[in-house]
Design an enzyme around this catalytic site. Structure first.
Site, PDB file in Angstrom:
ATOM      1  N   ASP A  38       0.922  -1.131  -0.017  1.00  0.00           N
ATOM      2  CA  ASP A  38      -0.254  -0.101  -0.128  1.00  0.00           C
ATOM      3  C   ASP A  38       0.895   1.064   0.017  1.00  0.00           C
ATOM      4  OD1 ASP A  38      -3.111   0.429   0.899  1.00  0.00           O
ATOM      5  OD2 ASP A  38      -1.991   2.044   1.371  1.00  0.00           O
ATOM      6  N   ASP A  66       4.442   3.176  -4.455  1.00  0.00           N
ATOM      7  CA  ASP A  66       3.379   3.926  -5.412  1.00  0.00           C
ATOM      8  C   ASP A  66       3.260   2.677  -6.462  1.00  0.00           C
ATOM      9  OD1 ASP A  66       1.809   5.175  -7.296  1.00  0.00           O
ATOM     10  OD2 ASP A  66       3.097   6.903  -7.262  1.00  0.00           O
ATOM     11  N   TYR A 166     -15.030   6.001 -12.419  1.00  0.00           N
ATOM     12  CA  TYR A 166     -15.103   4.849 -11.371  1.00  0.00           C
ATOM     13  C   TYR A 166     -15.585   3.573 -12.060  1.00  0.00           C
ATOM     14  CZ  TYR A 166     -15.244   1.918  -7.424  1.00  0.00           C
ATOM     15  OH  TYR A 166     -14.911   0.724  -6.395  1.00  0.00           O
TER      16      TYR A 166
END
Length: 270
Positions: A38, A66, A166
């Site tokens: 993460d 990242d 999304y």
């Protein structure tokens, strides 16, 4: 029930919170060796330490990076091999949700969400699948069961203007799942998707202009009469990742309390 995951080597992305964290926790309890990845280094460290202190059968390690960067993906793969000497399961749970203005190219966030929710997942999957294929070839006629699970959303099938980017990114991830399932099937690697819904979240509430993560608005719309919890989605993810689903590939399993079974109601705000 361990579902044949004891000592399996697993990468879970988006593992510092939400569904990703719940999946990682469930896998560690099942005895798997989990590399939790993460971008939130502080929160990730806290969650990994909690798992270690609980003394479950499995193991947990942290890798903060990242996940949109190819070098980070390669380093994640290398760290997993160093820690656990292989890779059996990848769970792509790293998702970004931002509100879209569908009529404003400066505010639709399409490029951002496609980059993180689709392209990053594809690139990491390609790196991991390549190593899975090498290991399967070395194992000969009886390779281990290996699986990739993409965490997506029921909003891939709903047309809400506020969730334009999304929804498009999740729909693309669904199709990526089906296509990779066909491509990797000859190598014994299963690829499935987990479409979550009926799970309130701060990001969803903000995107839809709903308070408390959308709890009050969403609950009446779920046929089971209640909202879901990340741990319930995690149980389904563990099934798809385990040998219990050894003849399941290319499927998008909805964990939404039946939300997609009913039409939009007049009382449905979103």
């Amino acid at each position: 029930m361990a579902n044949g995951l004891i000592k399996k080597s697993v990468i879970v992305t988006g593992a510092a919170r939400g569904v990703g964290l719940a999946v990682a926790q469930r896998l560690v309890r099942a005895g798997a060796c989990v590399m939790m990845a993460d971008g939130d280094e502080d929160r990730l460290g806290v969650e990994v330490e909690r798992l270690r202190e609980a003394e479950h059968d499995g193991q947990a390690s942290a890798f903060s990076c990242d996940l949109r960067q190819k070098l980070s993906m390669a380093n994640l793969m290398a760290a997993t091999l160093d820690a656990y000497e292989g890779i059996d399961v990848l769970v792509n749970a790293n998702r970004l949700l931002l509100r879209s203005d569908p009529l404003n190219p400066e505010e639709d966030h399409l490029e951002d969400l496609l980059a993180q929710n689709v392209a990053a997942n594809l690139r990491l999957t390609q790196i991991v699948a390549r190593r899975m294929m090498e290991m399967a070839e070395a194992e000969g006629l009886t390779p281990r069961d290996r699986a990739i699970v993409n965490v997506t959303s029921v909003y891939a099938r709903r047309s809400l203007p506020e969730l334009l980017a999304y929804s498009v990114s999740c729909a693309a991830l669904d199709q990526l799942t089906r296509t990779l399932a066909v491509a990797l099937a000859p190598h014994g690697i299963r690829v499935n998707g987990l479409a979550v819904g009926g799970l309130p979240s701060p990001a969803l509430g903000e995107a839809l202009g709903l308070e408390d993560g959308g709890r009050a608005a969403l609950e009446p719309l779920v046929p089971l009469g209640r909202l879901g919890e990340p741990k319930e989605a995690a149980e389904a993810a563990v099934f798809l990742a385990s040998p219990a689903a050894s003849f399941v590939t290319g499927q998008i399993l909805a964990v939404d309390g039946g939300r997609l079974l009913i039409d939009r109601l007049e009382s449905d705000p979103r």
